[in-house]
Each structure stands twice: as C-alpha cells, then as structure tokens.
Design an enzyme around this catalytic site. Structure first.
Site, mmCIF file in Angstrom:
data_model
loop_
_atom_site.group_PDB
_atom_site.id
_atom_site.type_symbol
_atom_site.label_atom_id
_atom_site.label_comp_id
_atom_site.label_asym_id
_atom_site.label_seq_id
_atom_site.Cartn_x
_atom_site.Cartn_y
_atom_site.Cartn_z
ATOM 1 C CB CYS A 131 47.407 80.683 84.453
ATOM 2 S SG CYS A 131 48.074 80.739 86.312
ATOM 3 C CG HIS A 256 43.544 80.433 84.278
ATOM 4 N ND1 HIS A 256 43.946 79.358 84.826
ATOM 5 C CD2 HIS A 256 43.767 81.483 84.983
ATOM 6 C CE1 HIS A 256 44.490 79.543 86.188
ATOM 7 N NE2 HIS A 256 44.697 80.732 86.246
ATOM 8 C CG ASN A 286 44.489 79.185 89.551
ATOM 9 O OD1 ASN A 286 44.974 78.561 88.719
ATOM 10 N ND2 ASN A 286 44.531 80.510 89.614
#
Length: 330
Positions: A131, A256, A286
């Site tokens: 990520c 993020h 996500n």
C-alpha cells in the site's frame, strides 16, 4: 535512443544527461473500473450488515474490475491519461515503474507490458511495497530524474485486490477493491517532489499476508489499525521537516485510503484544522498501492487542490512498509 546489434534491434535509453535541480509531477491519470459495488452486495457476501461496513471502515461503495480490466490494462489506461494530462507523448518516458502487489504471475513483469501498451521505448520494472508502493515508486522516479539517469519516469500504481481477498472474509472482503492511477515525473528547475521519509517494520510483517497455500489475504485488522493510527505520525512530521514545511503550511493530506477512522486519526494528529484531507475510501474502498494517487487525482479533479499546492502523500501497509513525501500539485 541507441540501438544494439542483433536480430531484435534492442533499444536503450540515451545516457549522459546532466543532473537537474529537481523533479515534478507533470501529469496525473486515473482509471476506475466501471462496476460499482455498494455495501448491500458486499455485506451480503461477508455476512455482515451494510451499515457495519460504513461504520467500521467508512466504505460505502467500491469498484470491482471485470475480466478485461487486468492490472496491466488498468495501468496502461492510467498511464495514457497521465501523459495526456501533461500534454506529452509516450516518447518522453524513459522508465516505467509499476507499483503493484496483485499481479497474477511474477513473470513477465507488468511494467514491460505497460511499456508495450503505451508504445514507448523505456525500461520497465515492477515494485512491490504493497500500500506504500506509489510513494516508493515516486521516490525512485525523483532520484532517477534528478540524477539525470532518466528524463521522464511514469509511476503507475495498479491493483486488482479482488483477486486476492475472499468476499466472505469480513476483515478484507468488504474493504479491498480495484483501480489504477499514474504520475508522470519530469525534470524541474526547483524541487516539487521533496525528500521521502520511509521505512519498514518487518518484525510485524505477519499482520498482513497472502499465504501461498491459500492465495487469499489474511489481515489482523485491529492490530494494523492500532499501528497505523498510533505509530506513524512521526513519519508525517519527518516528511514535512524534510520539505522545510510546517504541517500547517500544507494544503492537503493524502493518506493511504485504508480506513476512514485511521485517516481521521492521522489528520487530527497534525493539528492543522484547515488541512484538506482525502477521503476517497468512501467511494473507492482500499485499492492498495493505487489508493494514494487515485485520491490525489480525485482532490485535484474536485478543485479542492490546485497547481502548486503543497500536498503530503502518505502510504502504509503490508510489510509493514510506509513512505511519505510532500509534493506540489501539478
């Protein structure tokens, strides 16, 4: 470009460029799959209530890629959009860096296929920092351009996380999604990508894994939440210090897009009430490495940030890896 002898007429990028004062993001591009999946469908798959997903992680809808929307296909479209945004051709690209952790196979690498799809003659390699992959890729691009090794670097983050999560797993199924975004990095008369603050905590790598035996992501959600919301503020502060800025000088925070509660906690820790904070997670879920550039692209498209604004990008995730840097909005 120089051609090497041989039947395949291999081509290498020219060398001998002089170092430059800085690098900048000259263009942004994004690709969001067409299929929108709301919480009712995601909740039914995971055996939870729709409102439970919204309350726990802040997601209300996400995008799922079709069979045709591969990691490479999405990356290529995002890269093409970034080139168009910068008003340059693919010939300006010397290197393609593909940040991803969801390629279906380790060979061939995805970046080389993106190079072919864009029609440029460039080096291409994949980078897996999960990520925080876009931040790692951007740091590499900045260094390559400033050193004179490359005149233009296309950093693309593309993920099909739905290939790697089980829809029935309440810790991952309703959260992860698909998408891609790209940034074209070119030389600049002054720095517009500032020094990265990055690192990893491999001692906690077991918190997020994809075991070879199952091929499905496993995540200790509560422990990851505690780590992200309590241990990472110093990384943000270090990135601001390396850019010579106080957090209150920033226009926006683009973290993020893992969890809305984590995003809120990070924003509050900076004590900068005027800061615009990206919350793309609400509508995108996500998307791992793609989440930061997708959120940056969305903020610019909405007009909440404009060219020249100082923006803090901050990725963190499996590894455990993290990377933060201040950039000027293109």
């Amino acid at each position: 470009m120089n051609e090497l002898p041989g039947p395949h007429r291999a081509v290498v990028a020219a060398v001998g460029r002089s170092p430059v004062a800085g690098a900048r993001i000259a263009g942004l591009g994004a690709y969001r799959p067409a299929r929108v999946v709301g919480n009712d469908e995601a909740a039914a798959n995971a055996g939870v209530e729709a409102e439970w997903i919204a309350r726990r992680v802040g997601v209300r809808e996400r995008r799922y890629a079709s069979r045709a929307e591969s990691v490479v296909a999405m990356a290529t479209e995002a890269g093409r959009a970034a080139l168009a945004d910068a008003a340059v051709s693919a010939a300006a690209v010397d290197v393609v860096v593909l940040a991803t952790c969801s390629m279906p196979s380790p060979m061939p690498n995805g970046a080389a296929q993106v190079v072919a799809g864009l029609g440029c003659r460039a080096a291409g390699f994949d980078l897996n920092a999960a990520c925080s992959g876009f931040g790692h890729g951007l740091a590499v691009a900045d260094a390559l351009v400033r050193a004179g090794t490359a005149g233009g670097v296309l950093v693309v983050a593309s993920e099909r996380m739905t290939d790697w999560v089980a829809p029935g797993d309440r810790d991952t199924g309703p959260i992860f999604a698909d998408g891609a975004a790209a940034a074209l990095v070119l030389p600049s008369g002054e720095p517009a990508i500032f020094p990265v603050a990055w690192g990893s905590d491999g001692a906690q790598a077991a918190l997020i894994t994809i075991p070879a035996a199952t091929g499905r992501m496993e995540m200790a959600g509560r422990k990851v939440f505690r780590w992200a919301s309590s241990a990472l503020t110093p990384v943000i502060e270090a990135a601001c210090e390396r850019a010579g800025l106080d957090p209150r000088d920033l226009k926006a925070l683009v973290p993020h897009q893992a969890n809305l509660r984590i995003i809120d906690a990070l924003a509050q820790s900076l004590e900068a009430p005027e800061l615009v904070t990206a919350t793309d997670v609400i509508h995108a879920g996500n998307t791992c490495a793609a989440s930061v550039p997708l959120a940056l692209h969305a903020l610019r498209e909405s007009g909440e940030i404009v060219s020249g604004d100082p923006v803090l990008l901050f990725g963190f995730g499996a590894g455990l890896t993290y990377a933060a840097q201040v950039v000027r909005c293109p």
